[in-house]
Design a protein around this motif. Structure first.
Motif, PDB file in Angstrom:
ATOM      1  N   ASP A 266       0.858  -1.238  -0.004  1.00  0.00           N
ATOM      2  CA  ASP A 266       0.144   0.069  -0.095  1.00  0.00           C
ATOM      3  C   ASP A 266       0.826   1.479   0.119  1.00  0.00           C
ATOM      4  OD1 ASP A 266      -2.623  -0.398  -0.287  1.00  0.00           O
ATOM      5  OD2 ASP A 266      -2.950  -0.801   1.864  1.00  0.00           O
ATOM      6  N   ASP A 267       1.764   1.190   0.596  1.00  0.00           N
ATOM      7  CA  ASP A 267       2.881   2.561   0.820  1.00  0.00           C
ATOM      8  C   ASP A 267       3.754   2.449  -0.544  1.00  0.00           C
ATOM      9  OD1 ASP A 267       4.596   0.381   1.226  1.00  0.00           O
ATOM     10  OD2 ASP A 267       5.594   1.312   2.656  1.00  0.00           O
ATOM     11  N   SER A 268       3.686   1.781  -1.560  1.00  0.00           N
ATOM     12  CA  SER A 268       4.394   2.050  -2.897  1.00  0.00           C
ATOM     13  C   SER A 268       3.512   2.599  -3.787  1.00  0.00           C
ATOM     14  CB  SER A 268       4.921   0.695  -3.388  1.00  0.00           C
ATOM     15  OG  SER A 268       3.793  -0.053  -3.607  1.00  0.00           O
ATOM     16  N   CYS A 269       4.141   2.962  -4.908  1.00  0.00           N
ATOM     17  CA  CYS A 269       3.586   3.523  -5.976  1.00  0.00           C
ATOM     18  C   CYS A 269       3.612   2.460  -7.221  1.00  0.00           C
ATOM     19  CB  CYS A 269       4.254   4.810  -6.412  1.00  0.00           C
ATOM     20  SG  CYS A 269       3.694   5.775  -7.885  1.00  0.00           S
ATOM     21  N   ALA A 270       2.364   2.639  -7.879  1.00  0.00           N
ATOM     22  CA  ALA A 270       2.330   1.527  -9.191  1.00  0.00           C
ATOM     23  C   ALA A 270       1.728   2.358 -10.159  1.00  0.00           C
ATOM     24  CB  ALA A 270       1.053   0.713  -8.668  1.00  0.00           C
ATOM     25  N   THR A 271       2.000   1.858 -11.261  1.00  0.00           N
ATOM     26  CA  THR A 271       1.656   2.246 -12.644  1.00  0.00           C
ATOM     27  C   THR A 271       0.510   1.641 -13.095  1.00  0.00           C
ATOM     28  OG1 THR A 271       3.820   3.090 -13.167  1.00  0.00           O
ATOM     29  CG2 THR A 271       2.484   2.687 -15.059  1.00  0.00           C
ATOM     30  N   VAL A 272      -0.590   2.387 -13.426  1.00  0.00           N
ATOM     31  CA  VAL A 272      -1.912   1.406 -13.893  1.00  0.00           C
ATOM     32  C   VAL A 272      -2.097   1.910 -15.263  1.00  0.00           C
ATOM     33  CG1 VAL A 272      -4.336   1.155 -13.318  1.00  0.00           C
ATOM     34  CG2 VAL A 272      -2.734   1.722 -11.479  1.00  0.00           C
ATOM     35  N   ARG A 273      -2.094   0.809 -16.376  1.00  0.00           N
ATOM     36  CA  ARG A 273      -2.182   1.075 -17.732  1.00  0.00           C
ATOM     37  C   ARG A 273      -3.491   0.393 -18.014  1.00  0.00           C
ATOM     38  NH1 ARG A 273      -0.726   3.294 -22.366  1.00  0.00           N
ATOM     39  NH2 ARG A 273      -0.997   1.908 -23.977  1.00  0.00           N
ATOM     40  N   ASP A 274      -4.337   1.446 -18.557  1.00  0.00           N
ATOM     41  CA  ASP A 274      -5.444   0.678 -19.152  1.00  0.00           C
ATOM     42  C   ASP A 274      -5.400   0.034 -20.373  1.00  0.00           C
ATOM     43  OD1 ASP A 274      -8.229   0.655 -20.458  1.00  0.00           O
ATOM     44  OD2 ASP A 274      -9.279   1.931 -19.002  1.00  0.00           O
ATOM     45  N   LEU A 275      -5.572  -1.106 -20.641  1.00  0.00           N
ATOM     46  CA  LEU A 275      -5.199  -1.823 -22.104  1.00  0.00           C
ATOM     47  C   LEU A 275      -6.366  -1.306 -23.132  1.00  0.00           C
ATOM     48  CD1 LEU A 275      -4.016  -5.097 -20.564  1.00  0.00           C
ATOM     49  CD2 LEU A 275      -2.382  -3.026 -21.045  1.00  0.00           C
ATOM     50  N   TRP A 276      -7.438  -1.127 -22.751  1.00  0.00           N
ATOM     51  CA  TRP A 276      -8.505  -0.590 -23.935  1.00  0.00           C
ATOM     52  C   TRP A 276      -8.443   0.813 -24.030  1.00  0.00           C
ATOM     53  CZ3 TRP A 276      -7.972  -5.167 -24.628  1.00  0.00           C
ATOM     54  CH2 TRP A 276      -8.621  -6.381 -24.017  1.00  0.00           C
ATOM     55  N   GLN A 277      -7.918   1.562 -23.215  1.00  0.00           N
ATOM     56  CA  GLN A 277      -8.438   3.061 -23.482  1.00  0.00           C
ATOM     57  C   GLN A 277      -6.699   3.590 -23.984  1.00  0.00           C
ATOM     58  OE1 GLN A 277     -11.008   5.143 -23.657  1.00  0.00           O
ATOM     59  NE2 GLN A 277     -12.090   3.085 -23.288  1.00  0.00           N
ATOM     60  N   HIS A 278      -5.804   2.767 -23.827  1.00  0.00           N
ATOM     61  CA  HIS A 278      -4.325   3.121 -23.828  1.00  0.00           C
ATOM     62  C   HIS A 278      -4.159   4.514 -23.088  1.00  0.00           C
ATOM     63  CE1 HIS A 278      -4.343   0.226 -27.169  1.00  0.00           C
ATOM     64  NE2 HIS A 278      -5.619   0.843 -27.522  1.00  0.00           N
ATOM     65  N   THR A 279      -4.371   4.094 -21.809  1.00  0.00           N
ATOM     66  CA  THR A 279      -4.034   5.630 -21.138  1.00  0.00           C
ATOM     67  C   THR A 279      -3.214   4.894 -19.739  1.00  0.00           C
ATOM     68  OG1 THR A 279      -5.936   5.294 -19.705  1.00  0.00           O
ATOM     69  CG2 THR A 279      -5.897   6.965 -21.457  1.00  0.00           C
ATOM     70  N   GLU A 280      -2.461   5.767 -19.127  1.00  0.00           N
ATOM     71  CA  GLU A 280      -1.627   5.315 -18.129  1.00  0.00           C
ATOM     72  C   GLU A 280      -1.588   6.395 -16.987  1.00  0.00           C
ATOM     73  OE1 GLU A 280       2.856   4.793 -18.248  1.00  0.00           O
ATOM     74  OE2 GLU A 280       2.276   3.068 -19.100  1.00  0.00           O
ATOM     75  N   THR A 281      -2.213   5.896 -15.621  1.00  0.00           N
ATOM     76  CA  THR A 281      -2.089   6.806 -14.352  1.00  0.00           C
ATOM     77  C   THR A 281      -1.119   6.230 -13.223  1.00  0.00           C
ATOM     78  OG1 THR A 281      -3.775   5.433 -13.519  1.00  0.00           O
ATOM     79  CG2 THR A 281      -4.254   7.499 -14.994  1.00  0.00           C
ATOM     80  N   THR A 282      -0.940   6.890 -12.350  1.00  0.00           N
ATOM     81  CA  THR A 282      -0.370   6.147 -11.078  1.00  0.00           C
ATOM     82  C   THR A 282      -1.508   6.168  -9.974  1.00  0.00           C
ATOM     83  OG1 THR A 282       0.458   8.164 -10.368  1.00  0.00           O
ATOM     84  CG2 THR A 282       1.928   7.150 -11.597  1.00  0.00           C
ATOM     85  N   ALA A 283      -1.048   5.221  -9.084  1.00  0.00           N
ATOM     86  CA  ALA A 283      -1.892   4.948  -7.770  1.00  0.00           C
ATOM     87  C   ALA A 283      -1.142   4.840  -6.479  1.00  0.00           C
ATOM     88  CB  ALA A 283      -2.505   3.591  -8.063  1.00  0.00           C
ATOM     89  N   THR A 284      -1.215   5.154  -5.636  1.00  0.00           N
ATOM     90  CA  THR A 284      -0.508   5.100  -4.296  1.00  0.00           C
ATOM     91  C   THR A 284      -1.396   4.561  -3.159  1.00  0.00           C
ATOM     92  OG1 THR A 284      -1.304   7.282  -3.481  1.00  0.00           O
ATOM     93  CG2 THR A 284       1.217   6.827  -4.703  1.00  0.00           C
ATOM     94  N   GLY A 285      -2.518   3.917  -3.682  1.00  0.00           N
ATOM     95  CA  GLY A 285      -3.327   3.345  -2.373  1.00  0.00           C
ATOM     96  C   GLY A 285      -4.507   2.583  -3.164  1.00  0.00           C
ATOM     97  N   THR A 286      -5.646   3.372  -3.681  1.00  0.00           N
ATOM     98  CA  THR A 286      -6.713   2.790  -4.224  1.00  0.00           C
ATOM     99  C   THR A 286      -6.761   2.795  -5.775  1.00  0.00           C
ATOM    100  OG1 THR A 286      -8.069   3.294  -2.226  1.00  0.00           O
ATOM    101  CG2 THR A 286      -9.405   2.820  -4.054  1.00  0.00           C
TER     102      THR A 286
END
Length: 54
Positions: free
Chosen positions: A12-32
């Motif tokens: 939970d305390d780390s950062c993750a890259t979230v890639r939407d494979l259908w929309q071809h977008t990328e965001t980051t998440a640090t919790g939810t």
């Protein structure tokens, strides 16, 4: 749809890259991670446990 990083095996305390494979977008998440999924829809995400510095 909502989940947290700990529930999918990423600390939970780390950062993750979230890639939407259908929309071809990328965001980051640090919790939810939260997405709206339409009534007969599908969302496919790739979660990488690092936000990277690209």
């Amino acid at each position: 749809m909502r989940t947290d990083l700990d529930a999918i095996g990423v600390a939970d305390d780390s950062c993750a890259t979230v890639r939407d494979l259908w929309q071809h977008t990328e965001t980051t998440a640090t919790g939810t991670i939260e997405r709206q999924v339409p009534g007969h829809g599908v969302v496919m995400l790739r979660v990488t446990p690092d936000c990277g510095a690209n």
